[in-house]
Design a protein around this motif. Structure first.
Motif, PDB file in Angstrom:
ATOM      1  N   LEU A   1       0.886  -1.111   0.012  1.00  0.00           N
ATOM      2  CA  LEU A   1       0.130  -0.180   0.113  1.00  0.00           C
ATOM      3  C   LEU A   1       0.754   1.342   0.060  1.00  0.00           C
ATOM      4  N   PRO A   2       1.375   1.605  -1.144  1.00  0.00           N
ATOM      5  CA  PRO A   2       2.528   2.479  -1.332  1.00  0.00           C
ATOM      6  C   PRO A   2       1.936   3.880  -0.648  1.00  0.00           C
ATOM      7  N   THR A   3       0.867   4.518  -0.867  1.00  0.00           N
ATOM      8  CA  THR A   3       0.384   5.666  -0.306  1.00  0.00           C
ATOM      9  C   THR A   3       0.472   5.859   1.105  1.00  0.00           C
ATOM     10  N   ALA A   4      -0.317   4.760   1.696  1.00  0.00           N
ATOM     11  CA  ALA A   4      -0.424   4.671   3.146  1.00  0.00           C
ATOM     12  C   ALA A   4       0.983   4.485   3.957  1.00  0.00           C
ATOM     13  N   GLU A   5       1.718   3.682   3.042  1.00  0.00           N
ATOM     14  CA  GLU A   5       3.168   3.492   3.838  1.00  0.00           C
ATOM     15  C   GLU A   5       4.130   4.872   3.581  1.00  0.00           C
ATOM     16  N   LYS A   6       3.916   5.632   2.491  1.00  0.00           N
ATOM     17  CA  LYS A   6       4.569   7.112   2.365  1.00  0.00           C
ATOM     18  C   LYS A   6       3.998   7.924   3.539  1.00  0.00           C
ATOM     19  N   ILE A   7       2.735   7.935   3.727  1.00  0.00           N
ATOM     20  CA  ILE A   7       2.217   8.864   4.806  1.00  0.00           C
ATOM     21  C   ILE A   7       2.776   8.455   6.162  1.00  0.00           C
ATOM     22  N   HIS A   8       2.951   7.092   6.458  1.00  0.00           N
ATOM     23  CA  HIS A   8       3.240   6.616   7.875  1.00  0.00           C
ATOM     24  C   HIS A   8       4.645   6.969   8.078  1.00  0.00           C
ATOM     25  N   SER A   9       5.660   6.869   7.015  1.00  0.00           N
ATOM     26  CA  SER A   9       7.027   7.201   6.931  1.00  0.00           C
ATOM     27  C   SER A   9       7.432   8.648   7.005  1.00  0.00           C
ATOM     28  N   GLU A  10       6.343   9.557   6.642  1.00  0.00           N
ATOM     29  CA  GLU A  10       6.658  11.089   6.530  1.00  0.00           C
ATOM     30  C   GLU A  10       6.055  11.885   7.522  1.00  0.00           C
ATOM     31  N   VAL A  11       4.689  11.253   8.073  1.00  0.00           N
ATOM     32  CA  VAL A  11       4.007  12.411   8.774  1.00  0.00           C
ATOM     33  C   VAL A  11       4.785  12.892  10.422  1.00  0.00           C
ATOM     34  N   ILE A  12       4.283  13.979  10.794  1.00  0.00           N
ATOM     35  CA  ILE A  12       5.000  14.333  12.033  1.00  0.00           C
ATOM     36  C   ILE A  12       3.810  15.404  12.489  1.00  0.00           C
ATOM     37  N   SER A  13       3.217  15.396  13.815  1.00  0.00           N
ATOM     38  CA  SER A  13       2.507  16.280  14.280  1.00  0.00           C
ATOM     39  C   SER A  13       3.064  17.458  15.165  1.00  0.00           C
ATOM     40  N   ILE A  14       2.833  18.644  14.921  1.00  0.00           N
ATOM     41  CA  ILE A  14       3.187  19.675  15.768  1.00  0.00           C
ATOM     42  C   ILE A  14       2.373  19.943  16.776  1.00  0.00           C
ATOM     43  N   PRO A  15       2.643  20.812  17.816  1.00  0.00           N
ATOM     44  CA  PRO A  15       1.578  21.388  19.119  1.00  0.00           C
ATOM     45  C   PRO A  15       0.687  21.974  18.344  1.00  0.00           C
ATOM     46  N   LEU A  16      -0.710  21.814  19.041  1.00  0.00           N
ATOM     47  CA  LEU A  16      -1.705  22.449  18.601  1.00  0.00           C
ATOM     48  C   LEU A  16      -2.791  22.338  19.752  1.00  0.00           C
ATOM     49  N   TYR A  17      -3.012  23.190  20.278  1.00  0.00           N
ATOM     50  CA  TYR A  17      -4.381  23.045  21.448  1.00  0.00           C
ATOM     51  C   TYR A  17      -4.709  24.299  21.681  1.00  0.00           C
ATOM     52  N   PRO A  18      -6.118  24.376  21.988  1.00  0.00           N
ATOM     53  CA  PRO A  18      -6.847  25.864  22.171  1.00  0.00           C
ATOM     54  C   PRO A  18      -6.125  26.919  22.708  1.00  0.00           C
ATOM     55  N   ASN A  19      -5.388  26.676  23.871  1.00  0.00           N
ATOM     56  CA  ASN A  19      -4.676  27.792  24.688  1.00  0.00           C
ATOM     57  C   ASN A  19      -3.182  27.791  24.667  1.00  0.00           C
ATOM     58  N   ILE A  20      -2.628  27.522  23.659  1.00  0.00           N
ATOM     59  CA  ILE A  20      -1.198  27.386  23.503  1.00  0.00           C
ATOM     60  C   ILE A  20      -0.827  29.026  23.139  1.00  0.00           C
ATOM     61  N   LYS A  21       0.272  29.357  23.731  1.00  0.00           N
ATOM     62  CA  LYS A  21       0.684  30.673  23.648  1.00  0.00           C
ATOM     63  C   LYS A  21       1.142  31.046  22.418  1.00  0.00           C
ATOM     64  N   ASP A  22       0.739  32.468  22.063  1.00  0.00           N
ATOM     65  CA  ASP A  22       1.134  33.004  20.736  1.00  0.00           C
ATOM     66  C   ASP A  22       2.736  32.883  20.607  1.00  0.00           C
ATOM     67  N   SER A  23       3.300  33.251  21.614  1.00  0.00           N
ATOM     68  CA  SER A  23       4.846  33.301  21.487  1.00  0.00           C
ATOM     69  C   SER A  23       5.604  31.852  21.003  1.00  0.00           C
ATOM     70  N   ASP A  24       4.671  30.698  21.694  1.00  0.00           N
ATOM     71  CA  ASP A  24       5.140  29.534  21.332  1.00  0.00           C
ATOM     72  C   ASP A  24       4.894  29.087  19.922  1.00  0.00           C
ATOM     73  N   LEU A  25       3.914  29.700  19.462  1.00  0.00           N
ATOM     74  CA  LEU A  25       3.461  29.237  18.104  1.00  0.00           C
ATOM     75  C   LEU A  25       4.277  29.734  16.886  1.00  0.00           C
ATOM     76  N   ALA A  26       5.004  31.350  17.469  1.00  0.00           N
ATOM     77  CA  ALA A  26       5.720  32.080  16.745  1.00  0.00           C
ATOM     78  C   ALA A  26       7.078  31.203  16.785  1.00  0.00           C
TER      79      ALA A  26
END
Length: 366
Positions: free
Chosen positions: A331-356
């Motif tokens: 399943l080449p598309t799924a395998e590519k996704i699993h090998s490349e994805v990374i999640s970065i911080p996201l939550y409702p009250n994260i500080k603007d300075s942290d986002l920057a």
């Protein structure tokens, strides 16, 4: 260190209300299948614009009970096939195989990471009885083509809404688009309990009645068992916590969208692929997932600069030891996704300075 998800900070917003809710349950002397659950089920059904919501122990059980319910109703039989996106979390597939049904892995769309409707029909056989579509990372995965396929082949459309509380598609809401949906309220979800919790939503009265019994040992009346059921009940204290947090779900969604918009408008690096947004109202941004060819290098770079990340998910299901019978599937598309994805911080009250800071780091990455 900028945390990937700061649950303490998120729940601190509701601290007094959560403590009051806990005290209310403790003082009531009633801890299972009581008024808090009844209130939550009614409120969550309203959010999803469905007739029935049934609280259960967790999101996996929600999906397990849907399939078990359909089997008890004679709509599915052991050995039937269920189409499922190849890049989902393992719980989606566990719910299928736990009921002796057969998962049929179909490739996702590389841009949305959701099930590719163009590839569904080629996977349908005379044993196919359902599509389990997953609103991965918080974005609605259903389109007109998927609904037409279900209608044409008489398939049940089941939603895995573990990450998509409140996501819209036209005038419908995640959890109320298909025939039934399973939801998770794991603490890290957009609508998160302070422990495990889940729910089933549906407009199907027969299915709702069946699942209502199945979650309680297969019993509608105490000590009288119709089915060989489960013990999967959403307890009163978690229901009380969810009643508090449900009041703020729309504010939470809007704040998540603001964070996502900031990332989408400010991350500019040819080595990083940003997520594709189909419709503003259709995404509730449970996760902000980027892709890059050398994921491990990027993750180490962010860690060295005090930014925590997670990977959703590092190993595809057909490469997991638990499902070694599928090792030979390609399943080449799924395998590519699993090998490349990374999640970065996201939550409702994260500080603007942290986002920057995160954006500056990503834009400087080479």
């Amino acid at each position: 260190m900028i945390k990937f998800l700061d649950l303490q900070k998120i729940n601190a917003q509701y601290e007094q209300e959560l403590k009051m809710a806990a005290n209310r349950v403790i003082d009531s002397g009633w801890y299972l299948m009581g008024k808090e659950l009844e209130t939550f089920e009614q409120s969550y059904a309203t959010l999803c614009n469905v007739k029935f919501a049934l609280g259960v122990a967790n999101g996996l059980d929600a999906l397990r009970l849907i399939f078990k319910g359909y089997i008890e109703l004679g709509i599915m039989t052991k050995g039937d096939e269920v189409i499922v996106p190849a890049n989902t979390y393992i719980a989606s597939v566990l719910a299928i195989t736990d009921n002796d049904l057969i998962p049929v892995f179909v490739e996702p769309n590389l841009e949305t990471y959701n099930l590719d409707s163009n590839k569904i029909e080629a996977a349908i056989t005379d044993k196919t009885k359902a599509i389990l579509t997953v609103h991965l990372y918080g974005q609605n995965s259903i389109d007109d083509q998927m609904l037409q396929i279900c209608s044409k082949h008489n398939l049940k459309l089941i939603e895995d809404g573990a990450q998509s509380h409140g996501a819209k598609w036209g005038d419908k809401i995640s959890g109320g688009i298909g025939d039934a949906a399973g939801h998770s309220f794991y603490p890290g979800k957009n609508l998160g309990a302070l422990g495990d919790a889940g729910a089933v939503t549906t407009n199907d009265q027969d299915l709702a009645k069946t699942i209502s019994a199945l979650r309680n040992y297969g019993s509608e009346k105490k000590y009288e068992n119709i089915y060989k059921g489960l013990n999967s009940r959403l307890d009163e204290i978690q229901a009380a916590f969810l009643n508090v947090k449900l009041e703020y779900i729309q504010d939470d969604i809007e704040n998540r969208r603001k964070v996502a918009d900031y990332y989408l408008n400010n991350i500019k690096n040819e080595n990083i692929i940003l997520p594709t947004l189909i419709e503003e109202e259709g995404h509730v941004w449970h996760l902000f997932v980027i892709r890059t060819e050398n994921r491990n290098r990027l993750q180490e770079y962010l860690k060295d600069n005090d930014v925590e990340t997670l990977i959703h998910y590092p190993i595809p299901i057909h490469h997991q030891e638990a499902y070694k019978e599928y090792f030979k599937i390609i399943l080449p598309t799924a395998e590519k996704i699993h090998s490349e994805v990374i999640s970065i911080p996201l939550y409702p009250n994260i500080k603007d300075s942290d986002l920057a800071h995160i954006v500056d780091l990503l834009n400087s990455y080479k």
